[in-house]
Design a protein around this motif. Structure first.
Motif, PDB file in Angstrom:
ATOM      1  N   VAL A 148       0.871  -1.179   0.000  1.00 58.79           N
ATOM      2  CA  VAL A 148       0.000   0.000   0.000  1.00 58.79           C
ATOM      3  C   VAL A 148       0.893   1.208   0.000  1.00 58.79           C
ATOM      4  O   VAL A 148       1.632   1.455   0.957  1.00 58.79           O
ATOM      5  CB  VAL A 148      -0.950   0.017   1.230  1.00 58.79           C
ATOM      6  N   ARG A 149       0.883   1.950  -1.089  1.00 60.86           N
ATOM      7  CA  ARG A 149       1.811   3.045  -1.237  1.00 60.86           C
ATOM      8  C   ARG A 149       1.226   4.390  -0.841  1.00 60.86           C
ATOM      9  O   ARG A 149       1.958   5.372  -0.682  1.00 60.86           O
ATOM     10  CB  ARG A 149       2.299   3.115  -2.679  1.00 60.86           C
ATOM     11  N   ALA A 150      -0.099   4.496  -0.691  1.00 60.25           N
ATOM     12  CA  ALA A 150      -0.700   5.786  -0.325  1.00 60.25           C
ATOM     13  C   ALA A 150      -2.128   5.545   0.166  1.00 60.25           C
ATOM     14  O   ALA A 150      -2.664   4.431   0.098  1.00 60.25           O
ATOM     15  CB  ALA A 150      -0.693   6.742  -1.511  1.00 60.25           C
ATOM     16  N   ALA A 151      -2.722   6.619   0.642  1.00 58.65           N
ATOM     17  CA  ALA A 151      -4.119   6.574   1.103  1.00 58.65           C
ATOM     18  C   ALA A 151      -4.815   7.872   0.699  1.00 58.65           C
ATOM     19  O   ALA A 151      -4.206   8.937   0.710  1.00 58.65           O
ATOM     20  CB  ALA A 151      -4.198   6.375   2.597  1.00 58.65           C
ATOM     21  N   VAL A 152      -6.085   7.782   0.358  1.00 54.65           N
ATOM     22  CA  VAL A 152      -6.887   8.950  -0.005  1.00 54.65           C
ATOM     23  C   VAL A 152      -7.922   9.179   1.090  1.00 54.65           C
ATOM     24  O   VAL A 152      -8.661   8.247   1.472  1.00 54.65           O
ATOM     25  CB  VAL A 152      -7.572   8.769  -1.371  1.00 54.65           C
ATOM     26  N   ARG A 153      -7.938  10.402   1.546  1.00 52.48           N
ATOM     27  CA  ARG A 153      -8.874  10.767   2.626  1.00 52.48           C
ATOM     28  C   ARG A 153      -9.838  11.836   2.096  1.00 52.48           C
ATOM     29  O   ARG A 153      -9.406  12.870   1.578  1.00 52.48           O
ATOM     30  CB  ARG A 153      -8.118  11.312   3.827  1.00 52.48           C
ATOM     31  N   ALA A 154     -11.172  11.558   2.239  1.00 51.20           N
ATOM     32  CA  ALA A 154     -12.217  12.519   1.867  1.00 51.20           C
ATOM     33  C   ALA A 154     -13.088  12.770   3.086  1.00 51.20           C
ATOM     34  O   ALA A 154     -13.425  11.834   3.828  1.00 51.20           O
ATOM     35  CB  ALA A 154     -13.053  11.998   0.700  1.00 51.20           C
ATOM     36  N   SER A 155     -13.459  14.044   3.303  1.00 56.07           N
ATOM     37  CA  SER A 155     -14.271  14.383   4.484  1.00 56.07           C
ATOM     38  C   SER A 155     -15.268  15.478   4.125  1.00 56.07           C
ATOM     39  O   SER A 155     -15.092  16.204   3.143  1.00 56.07           O
ATOM     40  CB  SER A 155     -13.374  14.828   5.639  1.00 56.07           C
ATOM     41  N   ALA A 156     -16.292  15.553   4.955  1.00 55.94           N
ATOM     42  CA  ALA A 156     -17.334  16.581   4.783  1.00 55.94           C
ATOM     43  C   ALA A 156     -17.885  16.914   6.157  1.00 55.94           C
ATOM     44  O   ALA A 156     -17.787  16.112   7.108  1.00 55.94           O
ATOM     45  CB  ALA A 156     -18.442  16.067   3.872  1.00 55.94           C
ATOM     46  N   PRO A 157     -18.516  18.110   6.334  1.00 56.72           N
ATOM     47  CA  PRO A 157     -19.086  18.474   7.633  1.00 56.72           C
ATOM     48  C   PRO A 157     -20.139  17.470   8.075  1.00 56.72           C
ATOM     49  O   PRO A 157     -20.969  17.006   7.278  1.00 56.72           O
ATOM     50  CB  PRO A 157     -19.678  19.857   7.390  1.00 56.72           C
ATOM     51  N   ALA A 158     -20.110  17.142   9.354  1.00 55.55           N
ATOM     52  CA  ALA A 158     -21.059  16.157   9.888  1.00 55.55           C
ATOM     53  C   ALA A 158     -22.479  16.697   9.983  1.00 55.55           C
ATOM     54  O   ALA A 158     -23.435  15.918  10.107  1.00 55.55           O
ATOM     55  CB  ALA A 158     -20.600  15.694  11.264  1.00 55.55           C
ATOM     56  N   ASP A 159     -22.667  18.030   9.922  1.00 53.31           N
ATOM     57  CA  ASP A 159     -24.017  18.574  10.035  1.00 53.31           C
ATOM     58  C   ASP A 159     -24.758  18.609   8.701  1.00 53.31           C
ATOM     59  O   ASP A 159     -25.910  19.032   8.631  1.00 53.31           O
ATOM     60  CB  ASP A 159     -23.961  19.975  10.631  1.00 53.31           C
ATOM     61  N   GLY A 160     -24.084  18.179   7.610  1.00 54.40           N
ATOM     62  CA  GLY A 160     -24.777  18.151   6.312  1.00 54.40           C
ATOM     63  C   GLY A 160     -26.009  17.256   6.328  1.00 54.40           C
ATOM     64  O   GLY A 160     -27.098  17.675   5.929  1.00 54.40           O
ATOM     65  N   PRO A 161     -25.890  15.992   6.782  1.00 50.41           N
ATOM     66  CA  PRO A 161     -27.094  15.140   6.867  1.00 50.41           C
ATOM     67  C   PRO A 161     -28.162  15.717   7.794  1.00 50.41           C
ATOM     68  O   PRO A 161     -29.355  15.556   7.538  1.00 50.41           O
ATOM     69  CB  PRO A 161     -26.546  13.816   7.399  1.00 50.41           C
ATOM     70  N   TRP A 162     -27.734  16.402   8.850  1.00 50.58           N
ATOM     71  CA  TRP A 162     -28.717  17.002   9.763  1.00 50.58           C
ATOM     72  C   TRP A 162     -29.514  18.086   9.065  1.00 50.58           C
ATOM     73  O   TRP A 162     -30.734  18.189   9.254  1.00 50.58           O
ATOM     74  CB  TRP A 162     -27.996  17.578  10.989  1.00 50.58           C
ATOM     75  N   ARG A 163     -28.812  18.925   8.253  1.00 55.05           N
ATOM     76  CA  ARG A 163     -29.547  19.979   7.555  1.00 55.05           C
ATOM     77  C   ARG A 163     -30.568  19.384   6.579  1.00 55.05           C
ATOM     78  O   ARG A 163     -31.696  19.857   6.484  1.00 55.05           O
ATOM     79  CB  ARG A 163     -28.549  20.881   6.822  1.00 55.05           C
ATOM     80  N   ARG A 164     -30.157  18.345   5.857  1.00 54.61           N
ATOM     81  CA  ARG A 164     -31.109  17.687   4.953  1.00 54.61           C
ATOM     82  C   ARG A 164     -32.267  17.052   5.727  1.00 54.61           C
ATOM     83  O   ARG A 164     -33.425  17.120   5.302  1.00 54.61           O
ATOM     84  CB  ARG A 164     -30.378  16.623   4.140  1.00 54.61           C
TER      85      ARG A 164
END
Length: 447
Positions: free
Chosen positions: A124-140
């Motif tokens: 395993v030569r690398a890792a990709v990390r993706a993130s988003a605000p946790a309140d997005g599902p709450w707003r929806r």
């Protein structure tokens, strides 16, 4: 009652809305979170495909896709250091899990994180990390919950309207029944409950109407019995009074002095009075029996009935200078009915002939097309054409004390019709004739 129905309807709808909306709201939030994590994983997978073999090679720079506001994406080398993109400089636990070969998702520091490893097998030569605000599902979810709340308010409002209309529809028949019962309690026996369209209430209304009609009929019969008994007993009471007064007058005359005539025994007047009292007792028993609803359908001996009437009325008619003739044709058709009713009918017809007729009173029994017919005729001038002699009223000649035409003949007709027969005036003038068609072996013809 209306309030109880309205409260019950609204409570049922509120419970249904709560039981439906609360699980749906929780499931919606979880679904939105899963959608957000899935979108982050897909973003990380797209980026992982573009990561070169050597993430540090300067001649092969990586280009990351554009992401929406608040989202972050970064590429980390095998030492968990960010090479390109956005995110923490040092990789967090999800990055270390990806470098260990496991694609993970987590929530921390107010953000949703998804990581995927770059490479395969043990390398395993690398890792990709993706993130988003946790309140997005709450707003929806909040937007969705607002829609559910609006629908719940509409549902409760519709339930309130339906509850009001239903409560009115259900309560109105009951209120009408209560009002009708109150009117009946106040003595308005003609009060009747109407049809509401509600089967249960209509069943109660039908039973109440039957009871009211039954009570009204019983009271009518009671009043009619009082009037009939008064009419039938008035003659007997008058006869008893005259006989007793006659006996007293003869006794007083005997005390005043000697007479050339033989003394009269007052016991004869007493015997006659006792006989009249016995007849009154029989009349009362007959009327009480006839006041019942069920008519008597027994064989009727018309010959014996006429013989009894002749025995009881011959003396009174003879005392008034009025002969009584009874003629029976034979053979006669079979007759059915009540002897009590027949006795009262003949008494009414003979008393009417005595009071309002003249000359000889003739009673004839004949066969009228298979039906026994009794004709009572006198030699009087006749009956007025404009007078209904069977109507319940005072005498048409103003003789209210004697009963006259009206209540007596009305009693006779009601007794005859109750036994299935007919009573009519077959000739008004001259020499009026009343015809009694007795119920026989087949239906009496209508007149």
């Amino acid at each position: 009652m209306r309030r109880r129905i309205l409260r019950a309807v609204i409570a049922a709808v509120v419970c249904a809305v709560v039981l439906f909306c609360v699980p749906l709201a929780v499931a919606t939030l979880r679904l939105y979170r899963q959608d957000e994590v899935r979108a982050l994983q897909q973003l990380a997978d797209r980026v992982a495909v573009t990561v070169p073999a050597d993430v540090h090679h300067p001649r092969d720079p990586m280009e990351l896709p554009r992401v929406g506001p608040g989202r972050q994406v970064g590429v980390y080398d095998d030492r968990a250091r960010r090479v390109v993109g956005t995110g923490p400089e040092a990789g967090d636990r999800p990055v270390h899990d990806a470098l260990a070969g496991r694609a993970t998702s987590d929530r921390g520091d107010g953000r949703l994180v998804a990581t995927v490893p770059v490479g395969s097998g043990e390398r395993v030569r690398a890792a990709v990390r993706a993130s988003a605000p946790a309140d997005g599902p709450w707003r929806r979810a909040l937007v969705t919950w607002a829609g559910l709340a609006a629908l719940a308010v509409v549902a409760v409002g519709v339930a309130a309207v339906v509850g009001i209309r239903s409560s009115r529809r259900l309560a109105h028949p009951m209120e009408a029944l209560a009002a009708t019962a109150g009117r009946l309690e106040d003595g308005e026996l003609s009060a009747r409950a109407g049809v509401s369209g509600l089967p249960e209430a209509d069943a109660v209304a039908t039973a109440l109407n039957r009871a009211a009609a039954r009570i009204e009929e019983l009271l009518r019969r009671e009043r009619a019995f009082s009037a009939d008994a008064s009419h039938q007993l008035r003659t007997a009471l008058t006869r008893v009074r005259l006989e007793l007064e006659s006996g007293l007058t003869e006794g007083d005359a005997a005390k005043q002095g000697p007479s050339t005539e033989a003394p009269t025994d007052p016991r004869g007047a007493l015997r006659a009075a006792l006989a009249s009292l016995t007849a009154m007792e029989t009349t009362i028993e007959d009327l009480l029996s006839l006041a019942r609803d069920v008519p008597e359908r027994a064989p009727l001996d018309i010959g014996a009935l006429l013989a009894d009437a002749e025995r009881r009325w011959h003396g009174e008619l003879a005392a008034a200078g009025r002969p009584l003739r009874v003629t029976v044709e034979s053979p006669l058709p079979d007759a059915v009915g009540s002897a009590r009713a027949g006795r009262q009918v003949l008494d009414v017809l003979l008393a009417n002939a005595l009071r309002h007729g003249a000359g000889t009173v003739t009673v004839t029994v004949r066969d009228a097309a298979g039906v026994p017919a009794v004709d009572v005729t006198d030699e009087g001038p006749g009956l007025p054409e404009s007078v209904d002699v069977f109507a319940r009223r005072h005498g048409y000649d103003g003789d209210t004390a004697g009963g006259g035409h009206g209540i007596g003949l009305a009693l006779a007709r009601s007794l005859v019709e109750a036994e299935g027969g007919r009573l009519r005036v077959s000739r008004r003038a001259p020499h009026p004739c009343f015809t009694w068609l007795v119920a026989g072996g087949r239906q009496t013809p209508a007149t």
